[in-house]
Design an enzyme around this catalytic site. Structure first.
Site, short mmCIF file in Angstrom:
data_model
loop_
_atom_site.label_atom_id
_atom_site.label_comp_id
_atom_site.label_asym_id
_atom_site.label_seq_id
_atom_site.Cartn_x
_atom_site.Cartn_y
_atom_site.Cartn_z
N LYS A 13 0.58 -1.39 0.36
CA LYS A 13 0.10 0.14 -0.21
C LYS A 13 0.76 1.53 0.51
O LYS A 13 0.54 2.06 -0.65
CB LYS A 13 -1.24 -0.07 1.04
CG LYS A 13 -1.96 -1.35 1.14
CD LYS A 13 -2.68 -0.95 2.82
CE LYS A 13 -1.80 -0.57 3.63
NZ LYS A 13 -1.49 -2.34 4.09
N ARG A 88 -9.51 1.72 9.61
CA ARG A 88 -9.47 -0.38 9.23
C ARG A 88 -10.29 -0.64 10.52
O ARG A 88 -10.45 -1.89 10.54
CB ARG A 88 -8.18 -0.30 10.20
CG ARG A 88 -6.73 -0.67 9.94
CD ARG A 88 -5.58 -0.10 10.10
NE ARG A 88 -4.73 -1.08 10.05
CZ ARG A 88 -3.76 -0.74 9.77
NH1 ARG A 88 -2.90 0.15 9.55
NH2 ARG A 88 -2.33 -1.30 10.03
N ARG A 127 11.04 -6.53 4.61
CA ARG A 127 11.22 -5.32 5.09
C ARG A 127 12.06 -5.32 7.22
O ARG A 127 12.48 -4.21 6.97
CB ARG A 127 9.71 -4.80 5.56
CG ARG A 127 9.84 -3.39 5.94
CD ARG A 127 8.11 -2.83 5.71
NE ARG A 127 7.34 -3.21 6.37
CZ ARG A 127 5.96 -3.09 6.15
NH1 ARG A 127 5.71 -2.48 4.98
NH2 ARG A 127 4.87 -3.93 7.26
N ARG A 133 11.67 -2.31 11.39
CA ARG A 133 10.24 -1.56 12.15
C ARG A 133 10.12 -2.53 13.28
O ARG A 133 10.38 -3.78 13.16
CB ARG A 133 9.06 -2.02 11.09
CG ARG A 133 8.61 0.10 11.14
CD ARG A 133 7.19 -0.65 10.18
NE ARG A 133 6.71 -1.00 10.13
CZ ARG A 133 5.05 -1.15 9.49
NH1 ARG A 133 5.40 -0.38 7.71
NH2 ARG A 133 4.03 -1.62 10.27
N ARG A 144 -0.90 -8.78 13.16
CA ARG A 144 -1.55 -7.67 12.06
C ARG A 144 -2.32 -8.50 10.97
O ARG A 144 -3.21 -7.62 11.22
CB ARG A 144 -0.46 -6.83 11.50
CG ARG A 144 -0.47 -6.24 12.73
CD ARG A 144 1.31 -5.34 12.28
NE ARG A 144 1.91 -5.47 10.55
CZ ARG A 144 3.38 -5.08 10.68
NH1 ARG A 144 4.06 -5.93 10.94
NH2 ARG A 144 3.23 -4.79 9.52
P1 ADP Z 1 0.78 -2.61 8.16
O1 ADP Z 1 -0.38 -2.12 7.42
O2 ADP Z 1 2.22 -3.13 7.46
O3 ADP Z 1 0.52 -3.43 9.04
P2 ADP Z 1 0.48 -0.07 9.38
O4 ADP Z 1 1.98 1.76 9.04
O5 ADP Z 1 -0.32 0.82 8.54
O6 ADP Z 1 0.97 -0.65 9.05
O7 ADP Z 1 0.30 0.17 11.11
C1 ADP Z 1 1.33 -0.15 11.74
C2 ADP Z 1 0.54 -0.36 13.03
O8 ADP Z 1 -0.52 1.27 12.87
C3 ADP Z 1 -0.97 -1.38 13.40
O9 ADP Z 1 -0.34 -2.78 13.66
C4 ADP Z 1 -1.83 -0.33 14.21
O10 ADP Z 1 -1.46 -0.61 15.68
C5 ADP Z 1 -1.33 0.93 14.19
N1 ADP Z 1 -2.07 1.24 13.03
C6 ADP Z 1 -2.31 1.96 11.95
N2 ADP Z 1 -3.34 3.21 11.10
C7 ADP Z 1 -4.12 2.13 12.38
C8 ADP Z 1 -5.58 2.16 12.14
N3 ADP Z 1 -6.36 2.39 10.32
N4 ADP Z 1 -6.71 2.17 13.43
C9 ADP Z 1 -6.01 0.97 14.08
N5 ADP Z 1 -4.18 1.02 14.45
C10 ADP Z 1 -3.60 1.66 13.56
#
Ligand code: ADP
Length: 186
Positions: A13, A88, A127, A133, A144
């Site tokens: 994404k 989400r 990654r 990370r 996740r």
């Molecule tokens: P990925 O899609 O690789 O899991 P992101 O960078 O989108 O990683 O998100 C990393 C973390 O940030 C998530 O695992 C969550 O803890 C938090 N997070 C990000 N966006 C949201 C969201 N829209 N709602 C709740 N938690 C979020």
């Protein structure tokens, strides 16, 4: 154009959002990046959220909703926005819809990047080596991915019912995914 890029962790994404941002001038809005900026800035919010993020869990809706609100209303999103990692939950989707409506905007396209679990594991391992990370560990990734399966079952039908959903094979080269994306957004 206002687009949601939806997909599991490691689906690409962020990579695709950056390409779209460069080509079309839509602003990439990644709640993950916004949260990581809070963590690296060691803000009070960041300190609290780090614990949740490192476990792979979702942070509370109101936190990400307020983060997104600041940007949606800004001039940076004049040409449009690419929502990356947001919404989400259905509560986040509802909040997004109302905040866009207030500015006379709406989501026009929800693109689901589909990638098989085995391929995702490989990408996350890569990654983890490259970016380090804290949530790219085996355990946090499992959480996740499990959560993704749950929340996508709520959020995708919400957009399917509005006729906004498109499915895209994310298990192709970055260039091929971009090509397919361009067809959907132009
Ligand atoms: P990925 O899609 O690789 O899991 P992101 O960078 O989108 O990683 O998100 C990393 C973390 O940030 C998530 O695992 C969550 O803890 C938090 N997070 C990000 N966006 C949201 C969201 N829209 N709602 C709740 N938690 C979020």
């Amino acid at each position: 154009m206002n687009i949601i890029l939806f997909g599991p962790p490691g689906a690409g994404k962020g990579t695709q959002a950056k390409i779209l941002e460069k080509e079309y001038g839509f602003k990439q809005l990644s709640t993950g990046d916004m949260l990581r900026a809070e963590v690296s800035g060691q803000t009070e919010l960041g300190k609290k959220m780090k614990v949740i993020m490192d476990q792979g869990n979702l942070v509370p809706d109101e936190i990400v909703i307020e983060m997104i609100r600041t940007y949606v209303e800004s001039d940076d999103c004049e040409k449009g926005a690419i929502f990356d990692g947001f919404p989400r939950t259905v509560a986040q989707a509802d909040a997004l819809s109302s905040m866009l409506k207030e500015c006379g905007k709406a989501i026009e396209c929800v693109i689901e990047l589909q990638v098989e679990d085995d391929a995702l594991v490989g990408r996350i391992e890569k990654r983890a080596e490259e970016e380090g990370r804290d949530d790219d560990t085996v355990d946090a990734f499992k959480v996740r991915l499990g959560l993704y399966r749950d929340y996508s079952a709520d959020v995708l039908p919400y957009y399917k019912a509005k006729g906004l959903h498109s499915l895209l094979d994310g298990d192709q080269s970055v260039e091929d995914v971009s090509k397919a994306l361009r067809l959907l957004v132009s």
